[in-house]
Design a protein around this motif. Structure first.
Motif, PDB file in Angstrom:
ATOM      1  N   ALA A  65      14.822   8.310  11.073  1.00  0.00           N
ATOM      2  CA  ALA A  65      14.427   7.291  10.096  1.00  0.00           C
ATOM      3  C   ALA A  65      13.318   7.813   9.184  1.00  0.00           C
ATOM      4  CB  ALA A  65      13.983   6.018  10.809  1.00  0.00           C
ATOM      5  N   ILE A  66      12.383   8.550   9.751  1.00  0.00           N
ATOM      6  CA  ILE A  66      11.312   9.131   8.930  1.00  0.00           C
ATOM      7  C   ILE A  66      11.895  10.139   7.946  1.00  0.00           C
ATOM      8  CG2 ILE A  66       9.217  10.537   8.937  1.00  0.00           C
ATOM      9  CD1 ILE A  66       8.611   9.340  11.738  1.00  0.00           C
ATOM     10  N   LEU A  67      12.757  11.006   8.449  1.00  0.00           N
ATOM     11  CA  LEU A  67      13.361  12.012   7.573  1.00  0.00           C
ATOM     12  C   LEU A  67      14.216  11.374   6.486  1.00  0.00           C
ATOM     13  CD1 LEU A  67      14.151  14.741  10.213  1.00  0.00           C
ATOM     14  CD2 LEU A  67      12.579  14.959   8.265  1.00  0.00           C
ATOM     15  N   GLU A  68      14.862  10.267   6.806  1.00  0.00           N
ATOM     16  CA  GLU A  68      15.634   9.550   5.790  1.00  0.00           C
ATOM     17  C   GLU A  68      14.711   9.043   4.682  1.00  0.00           C
ATOM     18  OE1 GLU A  68      18.360   5.528   5.353  1.00  0.00           O
ATOM     19  OE2 GLU A  68      18.252   6.514   7.301  1.00  0.00           O
ATOM     20  N   MET A 111      11.917  10.330   3.883  1.00  0.00           N
ATOM     21  CA  MET A 111      11.434  11.532   3.194  1.00  0.00           C
ATOM     22  C   MET A 111      12.523  12.176   2.332  1.00  0.00           C
ATOM     23  SD  MET A 111       9.218  13.370   6.171  1.00  0.00           S
ATOM     24  CE  MET A 111       7.516  12.880   6.466  1.00  0.00           C
ATOM     25  N   ARG A 112      13.747  11.720   2.533  1.00  0.00           N
ATOM     26  CA  ARG A 112      14.921  12.281   1.832  1.00  0.00           C
ATOM     27  C   ARG A 112      15.111  13.758   2.159  1.00  0.00           C
ATOM     28  NH1 ARG A 112      13.384   8.453  -2.687  1.00  0.00           N
ATOM     29  NH2 ARG A 112      15.009   6.886  -2.551  1.00  0.00           N
ATOM     30  N   ILE A 113      14.977  14.045   3.454  1.00  0.00           N
ATOM     31  CA  ILE A 113      15.164  15.408   3.955  1.00  0.00           C
ATOM     32  C   ILE A 113      16.382  15.414   4.867  1.00  0.00           C
ATOM     33  CG2 ILE A 113      14.183  17.207   5.443  1.00  0.00           C
ATOM     34  CD1 ILE A 113      11.418  16.346   4.445  1.00  0.00           C
ATOM     35  N   VAL A 114      17.247  16.380   4.686  1.00  0.00           N
ATOM     36  CA  VAL A 114      18.424  16.518   5.544  1.00  0.00           C
ATOM     37  C   VAL A 114      17.940  16.994   6.915  1.00  0.00           C
ATOM     38  CG1 VAL A 114      20.608  17.741   5.888  1.00  0.00           C
ATOM     39  CG2 VAL A 114      19.905  17.045   3.580  1.00  0.00           C
ATOM     40  N   PRO A 115      18.222  16.208   7.958  1.00  0.00           N
ATOM     41  CA  PRO A 115      17.687  16.547   9.279  1.00  0.00           C
ATOM     42  C   PRO A 115      18.416  17.716   9.937  1.00  0.00           C
ATOM     43  CG  PRO A 115      19.029  14.568   9.407  1.00  0.00           C
ATOM     44  CD  PRO A 115      18.952  14.950   7.964  1.00  0.00           C
ATOM     45  N   LEU A 116      17.659  18.471  10.711  1.00  0.00           N
ATOM     46  CA  LEU A 116      18.243  19.492  11.566  1.00  0.00           C
ATOM     47  C   LEU A 116      18.744  18.787  12.826  1.00  0.00           C
ATOM     48  CD1 LEU A 116      15.659  22.355  10.941  1.00  0.00           C
ATOM     49  CD2 LEU A 116      17.932  22.073   9.938  1.00  0.00           C
ATOM     50  N   LYS A 117      18.966  19.506  13.911  1.00  0.00           N
ATOM     51  CA  LYS A 117      19.643  18.899  15.056  1.00  0.00           C
ATOM     52  C   LYS A 117      18.743  18.436  16.205  1.00  0.00           C
ATOM     53  CE  LYS A 117      24.158  20.775  14.223  1.00  0.00           C
ATOM     54  NZ  LYS A 117      24.444  19.869  13.168  1.00  0.00           N
ATOM     55  N   VAL A 146       0.838  -1.203   0.000  1.00  0.00           N
ATOM     56  CA  VAL A 146       0.000   0.000   0.000  1.00  0.00           C
ATOM     57  C   VAL A 146       0.875   1.256   0.000  1.00  0.00           C
ATOM     58  CG1 VAL A 146      -1.664   1.316   1.385  1.00  0.00           C
ATOM     59  CG2 VAL A 146      -2.002  -1.140   1.000  1.00  0.00           C
ATOM     60  N   ALA A 147       1.967   1.233   0.753  1.00  0.00           N
ATOM     61  CA  ALA A 147       2.872   2.385   0.786  1.00  0.00           C
ATOM     62  C   ALA A 147       3.394   2.701  -0.609  1.00  0.00           C
ATOM     63  CB  ALA A 147       4.037   2.125   1.749  1.00  0.00           C
ATOM     64  N   MET A 148       3.739   1.660  -1.355  1.00  0.00           N
ATOM     65  CA  MET A 148       4.214   1.883  -2.725  1.00  0.00           C
ATOM     66  C   MET A 148       3.099   2.450  -3.601  1.00  0.00           C
ATOM     67  SD  MET A 148       6.947  -1.224  -3.463  1.00  0.00           S
ATOM     68  CE  MET A 148       5.816  -1.975  -4.561  1.00  0.00           C
ATOM     69  N   ARG A 149       1.910   1.908  -3.474  1.00  0.00           N
ATOM     70  CA  ARG A 149       0.783   2.358  -4.309  1.00  0.00           C
ATOM     71  C   ARG A 149       0.367   3.791  -4.003  1.00  0.00           C
ATOM     72  NH1 ARG A 149      -3.495  -1.524  -5.576  1.00  0.00           N
ATOM     73  NH2 ARG A 149      -4.329   0.271  -6.669  1.00  0.00           N
ATOM     74  N   LEU A 150       0.450   4.182  -2.726  1.00  0.00           N
ATOM     75  CA  LEU A 150       0.003   5.517  -2.321  1.00  0.00           C
ATOM     76  C   LEU A 150       1.152   6.502  -2.127  1.00  0.00           C
ATOM     77  CD1 LEU A 150      -2.802   4.657   0.276  1.00  0.00           C
ATOM     78  CD2 LEU A 150      -3.061   5.310  -2.135  1.00  0.00           C
ATOM     79  N   SER A 151       2.372   6.076  -2.426  1.00  0.00           N
ATOM     80  CA  SER A 151       3.564   6.904  -2.190  1.00  0.00           C
ATOM     81  C   SER A 151       3.647   7.365  -0.738  1.00  0.00           C
ATOM     82  CB  SER A 151       3.576   8.119  -3.128  1.00  0.00           C
ATOM     83  OG  SER A 151       3.671   7.709  -4.456  1.00  0.00           O
ATOM     84  N   ALA A 152       3.296   6.471   0.164  1.00  0.00           N
ATOM     85  CA  ALA A 152       3.342   6.793   1.592  1.00  0.00           C
ATOM     86  C   ALA A 152       4.775   6.700   2.101  1.00  0.00           C
ATOM     87  CB  ALA A 152       2.463   5.820   2.375  1.00  0.00           C
ATOM     88  N   TYR A 153       5.045   7.439   3.149  1.00  0.00           N
ATOM     89  CA  TYR A 153       6.310   7.273   3.859  1.00  0.00           C
ATOM     90  C   TYR A 153       6.147   6.047   4.751  1.00  0.00           C
ATOM     91  CZ  TYR A 153       6.970  12.026   2.253  1.00  0.00           C
ATOM     92  OH  TYR A 153       7.078  13.144   1.462  1.00  0.00           O
TER      93      TYR A 153
END
Length: 180
Positions: free
Chosen positions: A77-80, A82-88, A54-61
């Motif tokens: 792990a969530i930010l990874e 999302m491909r977002i560079v994490p803050l601190k 379902v995640a693949m079909r809906l582009s879910a994180y």
């Protein structure tokens, strides 16, 4: 397809459908309704496989919690994904995730959510992500996950739907199967 093969594929397909329809209900919910879906069942019922599909079909994180994770490790792990560079700091990480969920309108699926609920502050962290984003979250876990969520009133009140996964039928004739 033989009857035995058919009986082994019914539940996984059913769980994909249950997972998909629950997430779609939450994504299309009326404004003001809660946006957390809970998907539970015994180990081996195919919850993670259904959710990954379902995640693949809906582009879910999608993240699968681990027993050794701290709150920060969970957020990273969530930010990874999302491909977002994490803050601190943890508040900065929560804000980054909430903004992305809100802007993208993509759901976040958290597998093995019970591991987070067992940790100090885990339920509040999930609630904070939901409140800050007003997004759609799915919490997946074993059969006692509803009890764990219900211990946290602030999280429990934000659950739109409780979805039990369906088990596989071990007999050759699927008409003889009973839900277990």
């Amino acid at each position: 397809m033989t009857q035995a093969e058919q009986s082994l594929t019914i539940a996984p397909l059913t769980n994909v459908g249950l997972c998909m329809s629950a997430l779609e209900r939450a994504l299309n919910r009326t404004r003001g309704l809660p946006g957390i879906i809970e998907f539970h069942g015994p180990s081996g019922f195919g919850k993670s496989t259904a959710a990954a599909h379902v995640a693949m079909r809906l582009s879910a994180y999608f993240v699968m919690a681990q027993s050794n994770w701290t709150k920060k490790a969970f957020l990273l792990a969530i930010l990874e994904d999302m491909r977002i560079v994490p803050l601190k700091t943890i508040p900065e990480l929560v804000k980054q995730i909430a903004q992305q969920l809100s802007l993208s309108q993509r759901p976040l699926i958290i597998d093995e959510a019970g591991l987070l609920l067992d940790r100090e502050g885990g339920a509040n962290l999930i609630k904070d992500l939901y409140e800050a984003s007003q997004g759609t979250l799915m919490l997946i876990g074993e059969e006692l996950l509803p009890n764990r969520i219900q211990r946290w009133e602030r999280l429990d009140g934000r659950v739109l739907d409780w979805v039990p996964a369906q088990g596989r039928c071990p007999v050759v004739n699927p008409h003889l199967c009973q839900r277990h």
